[in-house]
Design an enzyme around this catalytic site. Structure first.
Site, PDB file in Angstrom:
ATOM      1  N   GLU A 165     -56.284   3.581 -23.243  1.00 45.76           N
ATOM      2  CA  GLU A 165     -55.818   4.047 -21.937  1.00 45.76           C
ATOM      3  C   GLU A 165     -56.699   3.500 -20.817  1.00 45.76           C
ATOM      4  OE1 GLU A 165     -55.597   8.277 -21.937  1.00 45.76           O
ATOM      5  OE2 GLU A 165     -54.250   8.390 -23.661  1.00 45.76           O
ATOM      6  N   LYS A 167     -56.922   0.521 -19.600  1.00 47.07           N
ATOM      7  CA  LYS A 167     -57.491  -0.802 -19.839  1.00 47.07           C
ATOM      8  C   LYS A 167     -56.532  -1.935 -19.463  1.00 47.07           C
ATOM      9  CE  LYS A 167     -61.184   1.085 -21.521  1.00 47.07           C
ATOM     10  NZ  LYS A 167     -62.440   1.089 -20.738  1.00 47.07           N
ATOM     11  N   GLY A 168     -55.414  -1.616 -18.846  1.00 44.90           N
ATOM     12  CA  GLY A 168     -54.497  -2.658 -18.409  1.00 44.90           C
ATOM     13  C   GLY A 168     -53.661  -3.264 -19.514  1.00 44.90           C
ATOM     14  N   VAL A 169     -53.441  -2.525 -20.609  1.00 41.21           N
ATOM     15  CA  VAL A 169     -52.618  -3.048 -21.704  1.00 41.21           C
ATOM     16  C   VAL A 169     -51.380  -2.175 -21.936  1.00 41.21           C
ATOM     17  CG1 VAL A 169     -54.419  -4.355 -22.887  1.00 41.21           C
ATOM     18  CG2 VAL A 169     -54.162  -1.912 -23.361  1.00 41.21           C
ATOM     19  N   SER A 170     -50.951  -1.497 -20.903  1.00 40.59           N
ATOM     20  CA  SER A 170     -49.667  -0.787 -20.887  1.00 40.59           C
ATOM     21  C   SER A 170     -49.598   0.387 -21.855  1.00 40.59           C
ATOM     22  CB  SER A 170     -48.504  -1.759 -21.165  1.00 40.59           C
ATOM     23  OG  SER A 170     -48.446  -2.747 -20.179  1.00 40.59           O
ATOM     24  N   SER A 172     -49.178   3.431 -20.975  1.00 39.67           N
ATOM     25  CA  SER A 172     -48.120   4.325 -20.508  1.00 39.67           C
ATOM     26  C   SER A 172     -46.736   3.816 -20.916  1.00 39.67           C
ATOM     27  CB  SER A 172     -48.191   4.490 -18.984  1.00 39.67           C
ATOM     28  OG  SER A 172     -48.054   3.250 -18.322  1.00 39.67           O
ATOM     29  N   ASP A 216     -43.925  -4.291 -18.228  1.00 39.41           N
ATOM     30  CA  ASP A 216     -44.603  -3.537 -19.285  1.00 39.41           C
ATOM     31  C   ASP A 216     -43.589  -2.936 -20.254  1.00 39.41           C
ATOM     32  OD1 ASP A 216     -46.751  -4.184 -17.755  1.00 39.41           O
ATOM     33  OD2 ASP A 216     -47.285  -2.135 -17.210  1.00 39.41           O
TER      34      ASP A 216
END
Length: 349
Positions: A165, A167-170, A172, A216
């Protein structure tokens, strides 16, 4: 009975491990998890991966071409009908050893379904400790409102996500896609990948309140293992899949900087991009029509760039518009001169 839906990667082992964890819930040390699901009622399980932005992602809301790679880490969702009418959500933490939970009573859930998205957004935002539930309840609410309004049972959803969470790797998008994939069969709905991604984006934009583009959700729903998804975000055109050569590998290295699409920095950059497009459209002589619902929104008939900033070439910008776009402009002045922008998920302050 456990039914499976997988997204994006070949993940038989991952699903098997997750299903095994579900089967052992009745022996969990957490008493609430032991009785989370009803016995003898089918459970639908879905998996959706996070993604690594390889190229172009910062401009997805401006219509850019992006190359996105699904990652091994994924979110799992297990969903079951509930006769009570309540919506009960649990998210596992610490490798499944503990969980955070949220229950939306049947009466509250009925009011959310009957109200608009703004009311739902306010409902989840009023309690910071429960705001996380919007990423799970939001897709369910959108699914019921947009696709299947006749479903009158409650739902239980258990989330088990390994996507890091912030960290910019989607993380959500993975949770949203997994949730919608798991819940759709419960209400008799079959969704194509693009439609599922669009509905999940709507949930994040209008219920979570994060002004994300669609890349995303599209990658999580439609990505392929060891292939880059070539997506032109206008709004979501899949142009193909680019195989990753066997001698090449992609790695994501944690910078230690927390990332959030709902953060003020992302919102400001996106809003500024749409302000720039509005100024350029005016300089090009395109007609803008004001909308009162919502306020500060304009509609532009754009035969040149179809409403996407990414379609303006650097040469075209430099030769025609560079002098028209100021480096700075107060929001008050912008609204006085241009009324608003074409973006429905941000507004000029």
């Amino acid at each position: 009975m456990i039914c499976c839906e997988s997204a994006a990667l070949s993940i038989d082992n991952d699903l098997a491990q997750h299903i095994d964890r579900l089967r052992h819930l009745p022996q969990h040390e957490n008493a609430m998890l032991r009785v989370f699901f009803e016995r003898h009622v089918p459970i639908h399980v879905a998996r959706a991966p996070g993604r690594l932005d390889v190229m172009g992602g910062i401009g997805d809301y401006s219509g850019s071409l992006v190359l996105e790679l699904p990652i091994a880490e994924a979110a799992f969702a297990a969903a079951q009908r509930s006769k009570s009418g309540d919506v009960t959500i649990a998210s596992l933490r610490n490798g499944g050893r503990r969980a955070i939970m949220k229950t939306i009573a049947a009466r509250e859930w009925s009011e959310l379904r009957d109200g608009d998205y703004a009311a739902a957004r306010q409902f989840f935002a009023q309690d910071p400790d429960s705001a996380w539930a919007a990423y799970i309840a939001g897709p369910i609410l959108v699914l019921l409102r947009e696709v299947q309004s006749g479903f009158d049972s409650g739902v239980r959803v258990l989330i088990d996500s390994q996507v890091p969470e912030g960290k910019g790797v989607s993380s959500s998008a993975a949770v949203e896609v997994a949730t919608m994939r798991a819940v759709a069969p419960l209400i008799g709905v079959t969704l194509a990948g693009e439609e599922l991604a669009r509905l999940c984006q709507r949930a994040e934009n209008h219920i979570v309140g994060a002004p994300c583009g669609i890349m995303d959700q599209m990658t999580s729903a439609m990505g392929h293992n060891v292939e880059l998804l070539a997506l032109r975000c206008q709004p979501a055109t899949v142009e193909g899949y680019v195989p990753v050569p066997p001698q090449l590998a992609f790695w994501g290295i944690d910078s230690g900087i927390r990332h959030a699409v709902s953060g003020s920095e992302y919102t400001s950059v996106r809003c500024g991009a749409f302000m720039g497009y509005r100024i350029i459209a005016e300089a090009a002589g395109l007609e803008a029509k004001a909308s009162n619902n919502p306020p500060h929104i304009v509609e532009i008939d754009d035969p040149f760039w179809n409403g996407y900033l990414a379609n303006i070439t650097p040469d075209e910008f430099q030769n025609r518009f560079v002098d028209a776009v100021p480096e700075q402009m107060p929001g008050r002045e912008f609204l006085k001169r241009y009324t608003g922008t074409t973006d429905r998920v941000t507004r000029v302050d």
